[in-house]
Design a protein around this motif. Structure first.
Motif, PDB file in Angstrom:
ATOM      1  N   MET A 236       9.418  41.953  74.818  1.00 37.85           N
ATOM      2  CA  MET A 236       9.051  42.674  76.046  1.00 37.85           C
ATOM      3  C   MET A 236       9.602  41.942  77.256  1.00 37.85           C
ATOM      4  O   MET A 236       9.349  40.760  77.437  1.00 37.85           O
ATOM      5  N   ALA A 237      10.368  42.633  78.040  1.00 41.43           N
ATOM      6  CA  ALA A 237      10.994  41.954  79.162  1.00 41.43           C
ATOM      7  C   ALA A 237      10.123  42.031  80.399  1.00 41.43           C
ATOM      8  O   ALA A 237      10.114  41.146  81.222  1.00 41.43           O
ATOM      9  N   GLY A 238       9.397  43.084  80.508  1.00 41.83           N
ATOM     10  CA  GLY A 238       8.697  43.323  81.761  1.00 41.83           C
ATOM     11  C   GLY A 238       7.297  42.736  81.757  1.00 41.83           C
ATOM     12  O   GLY A 238       7.005  41.791  81.047  1.00 41.83           O
ATOM     13  N   SER A 239       6.435  43.316  82.573  1.00 40.28           N
ATOM     14  CA  SER A 239       5.111  42.758  82.773  1.00 40.28           C
ATOM     15  C   SER A 239       4.313  42.802  81.483  1.00 40.28           C
ATOM     16  O   SER A 239       4.400  43.731  80.703  1.00 40.28           O
TER      17      SER A 239
ATOM     18  N   ASP B 255       2.666  37.407  85.624  1.00 41.78           N
ATOM     19  CA  ASP B 255       2.551  38.283  84.457  1.00 41.78           C
ATOM     20  C   ASP B 255       3.890  38.445  83.719  1.00 41.78           C
ATOM     21  O   ASP B 255       4.066  39.366  82.942  1.00 41.78           O
ATOM     22  N   GLY B 256       4.821  37.553  83.994  1.00 39.89           N
ATOM     23  CA  GLY B 256       6.060  37.537  83.216  1.00 39.89           C
ATOM     24  C   GLY B 256       7.043  38.631  83.561  1.00 39.89           C
ATOM     25  O   GLY B 256       7.748  39.136  82.686  1.00 39.89           O
ATOM     26  N   THR B 257       7.123  39.036  84.843  1.00 39.45           N
ATOM     27  CA  THR B 257       8.036  40.123  85.215  1.00 39.45           C
ATOM     28  C   THR B 257       9.477  39.662  85.429  1.00 39.45           C
ATOM     29  O   THR B 257      10.396  40.457  85.320  1.00 39.45           O
TER      30      THR B 257
ATOM     31  N   ASP C 278      14.876  38.380  75.404  1.00 42.54           N
ATOM     32  CA  ASP C 278      13.838  37.868  74.499  1.00 42.54           C
ATOM     33  C   ASP C 278      14.154  38.132  73.038  1.00 42.54           C
ATOM     34  O   ASP C 278      13.259  38.219  72.214  1.00 42.54           O
TER      35      ASP C 278
ATOM     36  N   VAL D  71      13.079  34.652  71.319  1.00 43.91           N
ATOM     37  CA  VAL D  71      11.651  34.380  71.515  1.00 43.91           C
ATOM     38  C   VAL D  71      10.790  35.489  70.909  1.00 43.91           C
ATOM     39  O   VAL D  71       9.742  35.222  70.328  1.00 43.91           O
TER      40      VAL D  71
ATOM     41  N   GLU E  51       7.855  28.921  74.450  1.00 48.62           N
ATOM     42  CA  GLU E  51       7.470  29.296  75.821  1.00 48.62           C
ATOM     43  C   GLU E  51       7.220  28.045  76.652  1.00 48.62           C
ATOM     44  O   GLU E  51       7.633  27.960  77.814  1.00 48.62           O
TER      45      GLU E  51
ATOM     46  N   PRO F 229       1.132  34.978  80.316  1.00 47.62           N
ATOM     47  CA  PRO F 229       1.519  36.361  80.022  1.00 47.62           C
ATOM     48  C   PRO F 229       1.646  36.575  78.514  1.00 47.62           C
ATOM     49  O   PRO F 229       2.300  35.803  77.827  1.00 47.62           O
TER      50      PRO F 229
ATOM     51  N   ARG G 138       1.621  42.736  74.804  1.00 49.50           N
ATOM     52  CA  ARG G 138       0.550  43.610  74.340  1.00 49.50           C
ATOM     53  C   ARG G 138       0.970  44.408  73.116  1.00 49.50           C
ATOM     54  O   ARG G 138       2.136  44.713  72.939  1.00 49.50           O
TER      55      ARG G 138
ATOM     56  N   THR H 188       1.151  47.861  70.813  1.00 48.44           N
ATOM     57  CA  THR H 188       1.389  49.260  71.158  1.00 48.44           C
ATOM     58  C   THR H 188       0.083  50.021  71.339  1.00 48.44           C
ATOM     59  O   THR H 188      -0.051  50.848  72.232  1.00 48.44           O
TER      60      THR H 188
ATOM     61  N   ILE I 204      -1.431  49.448  74.727  1.00 48.63           N
ATOM     62  CA  ILE I 204      -0.698  50.148  75.784  1.00 48.63           C
ATOM     63  C   ILE I 204      -1.069  51.614  75.791  1.00 48.63           C
ATOM     64  O   ILE I 204      -1.321  52.194  76.842  1.00 48.63           O
TER      65      ILE I 204
ATOM     66  N   GLU J 234      -2.536  53.676  78.853  1.00 47.82           N
ATOM     67  CA  GLU J 234      -1.781  54.822  79.367  1.00 47.82           C
ATOM     68  C   GLU J 234      -2.686  56.048  79.455  1.00 47.82           C
ATOM     69  O   GLU J 234      -2.720  56.747  80.463  1.00 47.82           O
TER      70      GLU J 234
END
Ligand code: NA
Ligand code: NA
Lengths: 314, 466, 211
Positions: free
Chosen positions: C1-4, C82-84, C89, C92, C104, C189, C192, C194, C197, C201
């Motif tokens: 996961m690259a984003g938040s 939050d790792g944005t 990755d 990792v 990390e 961070p 999460r 699936t 999420i 959502e």
């Protein structure tokens, strides 16, 4: 010995003395002393003094007006209506100011030693539409001019407008500014001349002062022979610069004719009036402000005037 | 060790750090800092007593970059254009565009994907940042495609690729950055982006229709909208026209008079109009605050890469790698067009590893003069030139080609910013998923670039009128 | 996961520190967002001033250049929390458990070293522009209206110092997770699942409908 010199933009009339200096020094030292010139690779133009102070490179060019507070003393050379007419006079007054002890101390704060000036002609303006030759016509005119020159225009009711050099053409084309104040080489390279209908040939409001400096430690650790070579090459480099800029001014005349740009001559009475409103008061307030922070401002100002007289007397 | 060898070693270090999962901007800054220490220490013959000096000079040199490089008016377009994107989301523009596109184009094979592409193209006219476009459409288009049974990787790929259109269709932050670096007319460049941008959208659309006909895994067409419903969907999307007009008139006045201002002002005014629309649509402090925080977050993410890469670029400057490249390019004895194609290929490779803006900042100071020289110089006439166009036209043409390459690198692995952003917004997707889904669009982009190189008039027609 | 990704909050001392720092980070990021808003307002004032009153904002470019460092840098720690900040990755992402926390911890440590050095470098950059003895404490000023540059230059080491604190917290969090072999460490961070999420959502969509 290998030195790095930090310049910016691209090779142009404005940088020919540094190019020439590098060439002569290399030649005279038989290749033992080289100066690598970088155009923007080593620093941002407004941070060249920082780089010299750090010791990241040994030589750099900058303009006093980019950062008044970094080099208050040499901004005397950017005051409006100093009366400098030729590039030779510009060289003479610059050198006189550069060797004044207060100026030497000012630059020593940056670990810098002034090596040579970059003489530039007066920042005359180009504009579109009806030529302006009366002071009253300047009222409401939006002019791209910085520092003391901008202040001078403000005194006659013009509106100095912030536009970077690279945006000047676009700003003129879009009507953000009506007129742009530059030296001839910049009118050519930033293409403001392409938009122009007229150019003031004798308004001569002032110019920017852009010295070349060296890092004092690097200069001190040069061998006596290399230091001699460097010092001796300066005047030759300046001569070459002047000759080259002279050619550019000839080309300027051709470009004016080719693009049918009208040369505006402003009458002596109008000029005297402009100087009275926009020159002396700004010069006086500069002297006052700088004296207030303990700089020998009046002395520097008088040094400029005295040098001008002496140069003309020769 | 020569400085060029140091340059290559440090570039290797950068690639290694990036692959090990270090955040990209910081990896570039770290590699650049290591390189600067190395260069300065080597100047003192690796004397152990001088290591402290070298470290100090390197750290202070790097320390100039974060403030010095971001304090730029041209770069202020980036946050403003990102803000437009988020505000347009609250103004309901993204949903309105997507809804209209769906009703008009949904009946095509792969209809929802085609609609997404056209909606992103429309949104590109108010958004100057590709990543922002990808981010907002990831929120609205992907869920809808998933509900219609699309493969989630393909849905993500459509959004990532569609998002790139914002860089060609004006306003475009990256075109402005190009114009500023090479000192060319920003207005003409922005105009030049229009036709190639629409052209790219059509190629994407055609590709999706073709894929949908051949492969049945792409979702079904969406039918059943009446003409009445179709026209009813247009008015909510119309305000976008107002913004387009503002931005166009600030760049170039089609009626022949003065433009209204500079592009930087036009961008900010466009943002203001969308802001007013969002207020009208019920945006309040809570939503504005979240739009501002999101803008800050995305802007910081981009600027961290910018200054990080620029520390690395500063090191390259001291190592004089660009100079070496320039000498090499100009010494080649082959046809200029072949050299140009090779340069574009090099961008494709570089773009795999670099962020678009970083790549342009890194290369243009070297590559642009080389390309202009290939054509015959800055002031060459069309007749005497190698590519059959005058100097200023060549600058525009090359700019569009490079920006198209930069768009391309927004979707190529391993560092394709758009794919990261889509994966970031949709946490049920990994970056690898998005990269897999976007693969067909590489082909579309390759075709587009080949056509732009072969037929420069696609690019030059509009700016030659201005 | 690259984003938040999400950050677990609990009552531990580390988590309390994390949440304290988050308040500072969010405030800084909001200042950055407001600076973007100011750029927009500035342009409106400038354009209307010029066109309706022939009075452009003096030093428009200087002011924009003053604002930019605040926009570009103040939110840097908020974005790291939050790792944005983006990264590759592929490697990792394939790791699990102790190996993941160790990896990390190592990259966070390298970032911490970098930031400590850059705090030094950017502080030196600030110091060169600052002089207690000078008017407005300024030793470096902008080109057009001579605004002092030191406030914008000071913002950089300041934001970097907050980031260094954030990296210390993350280094502690990852090291502790690695040492104790934790599955859901607090204050760092996390990626999460699936299912999580999807639940979130659904929640978000529900809220939007009820509006
Ligand atoms: Na766009
Ligand atoms: Na890429």
């Amino acid at each position: 010995v290998e030195w790095n010199a930090s310049l910016w933009g691209s090779r142009r009339a404005f940088t020919e003395h540094v190019e020439k200096l590098a060439e002569i020094v290399n030649e005279k030292s038989g290749g033992d002393f080289t100066i690598n010139i970088s155009y923007g690779g080593l620093s941002k133009n407004t941070e060249n003094l920082d780089g010299i102070s750090i010791g990241a490179f040994e030589m750099a060019q900058f303009c006093a007006g980019y950062h008044r507070d970094k080099n208050p003393t040499i901004t005397v050379l950017e005051l409006p209506f100093l009366g400098v007419k030729t590039l030779e006079e510009e060289v003479a007054v610059s050198n006189a100011v550069y060797s004044h002890p207060a100026v030497v101390d000012d630059l020593a704060r940056w670990n810098a030693k002034l090596l040579m000036p970059t003489p530039m002609p007066q920042y005359n303006i180009v504009g579109t539409g009806e030529p302006l030759d009366k002071l009253e016509q300047f009222k409401g005119m939006r002019v791209r001019a910085t520092g003391g020159i901008g202040e001078a225009f403000r005194t006659v009711g013009a509106v100095p407008t912030s536009v970077t050099a690279t945006e000047a053409y676009q700003a003129m084309e879009s009507g953000v500014v009506d007129t742009v104040s530059f030296a001839q080489h910049a009118h050519l390279s930033f293409r403001t001349i392409d938009e122009a209908d007229w150019w003031t040939e004798n308004l001569n409001p002032g110019t920017l002062n852009c010295p070349v400096v060296v890092n004092t430690d690097a200069y001190a650790t040069l061998s006596d022979e290399h230091r001699q070579i460097l010092d001796d090459s300066v005047s030759e480099a300046i001569d070459f610069y002047l000759e080259n800029y002279g050619k550019l001014l000839d080309r300027w005349e051709e470009v004016l004719a080719e693009k049918e740009v009208q040369k505006v001559t402003i009458s002596d009475e109008e000029l005297a009036e402009f100087r009275r409103i926009g020159g002396e008061p700004i010069q006086l307030s500069w002297i006052e402000d700088m004296s207030a922070v303990g700089l020998p401002a009046r002395e520097l100002y008088e040094l400029v005037q005295q040098t001008l007289e002496e140069t003309r007397a020769k | 060790m020569t400085s060029i060898e140091i340059g290559l070693w440090v570039s290797g270090l950068l690639v290694a750090l990036v692959f090990l999962g270090m955040r990209v901007g910081f990896a570039a800054a770290f590699a650049g800092l290591v390189g600067l220490v190395w260069i300065f220490w080597s100047k003192r013959g690796y004397d152990p007593a001088m290591f402290g000096w070298a470290l100090g000079v390197a750290v202070k040199t790097a320390g100039q970059v974060p403030h010095g490089k971001v304090a730029s008016q041209a770069l202020s377009l980036i946050p403003t254009f990102i803000l437009i994107g988020y505000l347009a989301y609250y103004a309901g523009l993204t949903q309105a565009l997507f809804e209209a596109a769906k009703r008009w184009f949904g009946w095509l094979p792969g209809g929802l994907a085609v609609s997404t592409v056209f909606a992103t193209a429309g949104f590109a006219a108010v958004s100057g940042a590709s990543v922002a476009t990808a981010a907002v459409f990831a929120r609205i288009a992907i869920p809808e495609m998933l509900r219609s049974g699309y493969d989630k990787r393909f849905a993500a790929g459509v959004v990532a690729a569609g998002g790139t259109l914002a860089s060609l269709i004006p306003p475009s932050a990256i075109l402005v950055i190009y114009a500023i670096i090479v000192e060319q007319d920003v207005g003409k460049l922005l105009l030049a982006g229009f036709v190639p941008g629409l052209f790219s959208a059509l190629v994407y659309g055609g590709l999706i229709v073709g894929l949908a006909v051949v492969l049945k895994t792409i979702g079904p067409p969406v039918r059943g909208f009446t003409w009445g419903q179709r026209f009813a969907a247009l008015p909510p999307a119309l305000p976008i026209l107002a913004v387009v007009v503002i931005i166009v008139f600030f760049v170039y006045n089609p009626f022949g008079g003065d433009a209204w201002g500079t592009p930087t002002e036009g961008g900010a005014l466009g943002a203001f109009i969308v802001f007013l629309m969002a207020l009208f649509r019920g945006m309040r402090w809570k939503e504005l605050k979240s739009a501002l925080l999101e803008t800050a977050k995305l802007a910081v993410m981009i600027f961290t890469i910018i200054w990080g890469v620029l520390i690395y670029v500063r090191f390259l400057g001291f190592a004089d790698l660009p100079g070496a490249f320039s000498d090499w390019i100009t010494s080649l004895e082959q046809s200029p067009l072949l050299t140009l194609v090779l340069i574009l290929l090099a961008y494709a490779v570089l773009g795999m590893f670099m962020d678009a803006i970083g790549m342009l900042l890194l290369t243009l100071p070297v590559v642009y003069p080389a390309v202009m020289a290939l054509n015959g110089g800055e002031f060459v006439s069309a007749e005497d030139s190698a590519f059959g166009m005058s100097g200023p036209m060549c600058a525009i043409w090359f700019g569009i080609l490079v920006v198209k390459m930069a768009e391309f690198c927004l979707i190529t692995p391993p560092i394709g910013l758009n794919c990261f952003v889509v994966a970031g917004v949709r946490d049920d997707l990994t970056v690898q998923d998005v990269f897999r889904g976007v693969t067909p669009f590489f082909i579309a982009d390759a075709i587009t670039i080949a056509l732009l190189v072969t037929f420069p008039s696609i690019v030059l027609w509009l700016p030659s009128l201005a | 996961m690259a984003g938040s990704a999400s950050v677990i909050e609990d009552g531990s001392r580390l988590s309390r520190l994390d949440q304290m720092l988050l308040r500072v980070e969010r405030a800084l990021a909001l200042v950055s967002g407001l600076a973007v808003f100011m750029i927009m307002v500035f342009a409106v004032v400038s354009v209307s001033g010029r066109n309706f009153f022939n009075a452009p904002v003096p030093g428009y470019v200087d002011w924009i250049e003053q604002l930019m460092p605040f926009i570009a840098i103040l939110g840097i720690s908020y974005t790291q929390r939050d790792g944005t900040h983006i990264r590759m990755d592929m490697i990792v992402g394939a790791l699990r458990g102790r190996a993941l926390w160790a990896a990390e911890a190592i990259t966070v440590f390298v970032m911490l070293v970098l930031m400590v050095l850059l705090i030094w470098g950017t502080w030196a950059h600030f110091q060169r522009s600052f002089d207690f003895a000078a008017p407005l404490w300024s030793r470096d000023s902008s080109i057009d209206i001579a605004l002092p540059l030191w406030p914008a230059k000071l913002a950089v080491p300041l934001a970097f110092s907050v980031l260094a604190l954030r990296l210390l917290i993350q280094l502690w969090g990852y090291s502790r997770a690695c040492w104790l072999g934790l599955y859901h460490p607090a204050a760092v961070p996390l990626i999460r699942s699936t299912a999580q999420i999807a639940a979130e959502e659904a929640n978000a969509i529900g809220q939007e409908r009820s509006r």
